[in-house]
Motif scaffolding. Structure first.
Motif: not given
Length: 310
Positions: A55-74
């Protein structure tokens, strides 16, 4: 950073968590690069729970977060997202939609599982649909290993009482009910302890009320609440302090509340919030501010369908 147990999940969560709604430009248009840096700064400084929603930003928040966490060990962070709310007035808690919603979220977040999945703002949905379709969908997703834990989020505390009376949950996310002006979340502690439910507290600034900044026009609080909070902010300013700092410190000091979400897309602000959370609270200032806010203590606003309120 201090950590506390989140109910019976076995998760140790940082007392301050990262709310990723800001990454969706919910409060202001953000610089995506700066937003990604804020996520990295949060994790680097000990925050390990990150919460988001389609819901946050109509999927924008998840998309940006995905780009951020891909560089962090899960294994360095606990990821929470939501399902069921997709627009200002768009809610769908059917089993089919919850299942497809998670798949879409996993794609945007660039991961193959989430640690926590919450039904988002359930008070706007049908009670029967939430209980007969939404909750079973969460149970199935947990059994399939696509989520580790599940729960619900909402504003009225009655929604948690109603759901917990009929089923088991791992986690609940409550907002605007454990802050300087409203501590009614504490009334839910006996039930949450009885049911072994972990509590995530969100919005320690009460959606901007507890700040020196102007309150957004859309804020649902009435004029009495707004005036009292503005008076508290002015009092802090006269004493060389920041009401937002006091609010964050207050929210994290109670050991019965495992974690509190703060939302920002600024590396500078998340670092400042973490520093505030680690500093001792000014007890004299706190007493004065609580006295100012006393006339509106635990005063809230309506949210959702009437069937959830009764």
């Amino acid at each position: 950073m201090k950590y506390r147990k989140l109910g019976q999940t076995g998760l140790d969560v940082s007392i301050l968590s990262y709310g990723a709604s800001s990454l969706g430009s919910v409060f202001r248009n953000i610089n995506e690069s700066e937003g990604i840096k804020s996520v990295h700064a949060a994790v680097d400084q000990g925050i390990n729970l990150i919460d988001v929603s389609p819901y946050y930003g109509l999927t924008k928040a998840e998309t940006v977060l995905g780009r951020a966490i891909k560089d962090i060990p899960r294994d360095q962070f606990i990821l929470s997202t939501k399902a069921g709310r997709y627009g200002e007035k768009l809610f769908d808690f059917t089993k089919k939609r919850i299942m497809t919603s998670l798949e879409e979220s996993l794609g945007r977040l660039q991961t193959d599982y989430v640690d926590i999945l919450l039904l988002h703002d359930i008070e706007f949905g049908s009670y029967d649909q939430v209980m007969e379709e939404g909750i079973p969908a969460l149970q199935q997703l947990k059994a399939e290993g696509k989520i580790r834990f599940f729960g619900v989020s909402g504003l009225p505390l009655t929604v948690f009482e109603k759901v917990l009376a009929k089923t088991e949950l791992d986690v609940i996310l409550s907002y605007c009910h454990f802050s300087l002006n409203d501590t009614s979340l504490l009334s839910l502690l006996p039930l949450s302890e009885q049911k072994n439910v972990g509590i995530i507290n969100a919005s320690p600034l009460s959606m901007g009320l507890l700040s020196s900044r102007s309150v957004a026009d859309w804020h649902p609080a009435d004029q009495e609440i707004r005036t009292a909070c503005k008076k508290a902010a002015a009092f802090c300013e006269r004493n060389g302090e920041d009401l937002a700092k006091l609010a964050i410190q207050y929210a994290v000091q109670d050991k019965r509340i495992p974690t509190t979400l703060v939302s920002t897309a600024s590396k500078k602000n998340i670092t400042k919030n973490i520093k505030w959370a680690e500093e001792p609270i000014d007890q004299e200032l706190l007493a004065d501010v609580l006295e100012i806010l006393k006339p509106v203590h635990n005063k809230t606003w309506p949210s959702g369908n009437s069937e959830w309120i009764v």
